[in-house]
Scaffold this motif. Sequence first.
Motif, mmCIF file in Angstrom:
data_model
loop_
_atom_site.group_PDB
_atom_site.id
_atom_site.type_symbol
_atom_site.label_atom_id
_atom_site.label_comp_id
_atom_site.label_asym_id
_atom_site.label_seq_id
_atom_site.Cartn_x
_atom_site.Cartn_y
_atom_site.Cartn_z
ATOM 1 N N GLY A 1 1.876 5.636 6.666
ATOM 2 C CA GLY A 1 3.265 5.618 7.126
ATOM 3 C C GLY A 1 4.022 4.337 6.852
ATOM 4 O O GLY A 1 5.242 4.287 7.044
ATOM 5 N N LEU A 2 3.331 3.290 6.409
ATOM 6 C CA LEU A 2 3.982 2.006 6.130
ATOM 7 C C LEU A 2 4.177 1.758 4.634
ATOM 8 O O LEU A 2 4.764 0.756 4.250
ATOM 9 C CB LEU A 2 3.146 0.867 6.733
ATOM 10 C CG LEU A 2 2.975 0.907 8.246
ATOM 11 C CD1 LEU A 2 1.964 -0.156 8.693
ATOM 12 C CD2 LEU A 2 4.315 0.704 8.944
ATOM 13 N N VAL A 3 3.676 2.671 3.819
ATOM 14 C CA VAL A 3 3.712 2.501 2.365
ATOM 15 C C VAL A 3 4.885 3.290 1.791
ATOM 16 O O VAL A 3 4.927 4.522 1.893
ATOM 17 C CB VAL A 3 2.394 2.959 1.718
ATOM 18 C CG1 VAL A 3 2.447 2.781 0.207
ATOM 19 C CG2 VAL A 3 1.214 2.191 2.311
ATOM 20 N N ALA A 4 5.827 2.561 1.195
ATOM 21 C CA ALA A 4 7.024 3.184 0.636
ATOM 22 C C ALA A 4 6.779 3.697 -0.772
ATOM 23 O O ALA A 4 6.047 3.083 -1.552
ATOM 24 C CB ALA A 4 8.172 2.180 0.632
ATOM 25 N N ALA A 5 7.439 4.786 -1.101
ATOM 26 C CA ALA A 5 7.360 5.362 -2.439
ATOM 27 C C ALA A 5 8.348 4.698 -3.390
ATOM 28 O O ALA A 5 8.116 4.642 -4.595
ATOM 29 C CB ALA A 5 7.631 6.865 -2.383
#
Length: 167
Positions: free
Chosen positions: A131-135
């Motif tokens: 949930g903390l990793v942006a695309a």
Amino acid sequence: RYVCLQSLYKLLPRYDNVYARIAARLAGARFWFIQESSAEVTLTLQRRLAAAFEAEGLDAKQHCQFLPRMSQDEFFGLAKAADVVLDSMMWSGNNSSMEAFACGRPIVTLPGTMMRARHTLAMCRQMGITGLVAADLDDYVDIAVRLGSEPEFHARMLEQVSANNHK
């Protein structure tokens, strides 16, 4: 409180608008940075952020604070005081990310193509936190805003970090 624990030279000009975009969506957003030992490096970033915030119709002085260099204990205190830690793009944290995770803080990260831009991603993967990793950059802003505006999401990310930071 959004804290950037990275050295200021890691903050590339092409990403200056990220902070302003977050503030434009979350009026109470405050960003804390640690001054560089070189006053010119700090001043350069302050000028760039002023322009980025102005482009969003905002005043950077209302949102950004540059803290003096600090001892290791003070650094940990700053990390613990953060509601959200913002990873730098294209040159992510390594030691500072491990330290922030050890303090139980969520870190928003945008992995790049090179290894130096994937350290925080690797830590998130090791902990099983997605949930903390942006695309992409828009997703980075969205995650940061959610952490600052949705208490349930923030609490869930804190819980995941605290439960898995030993990994």
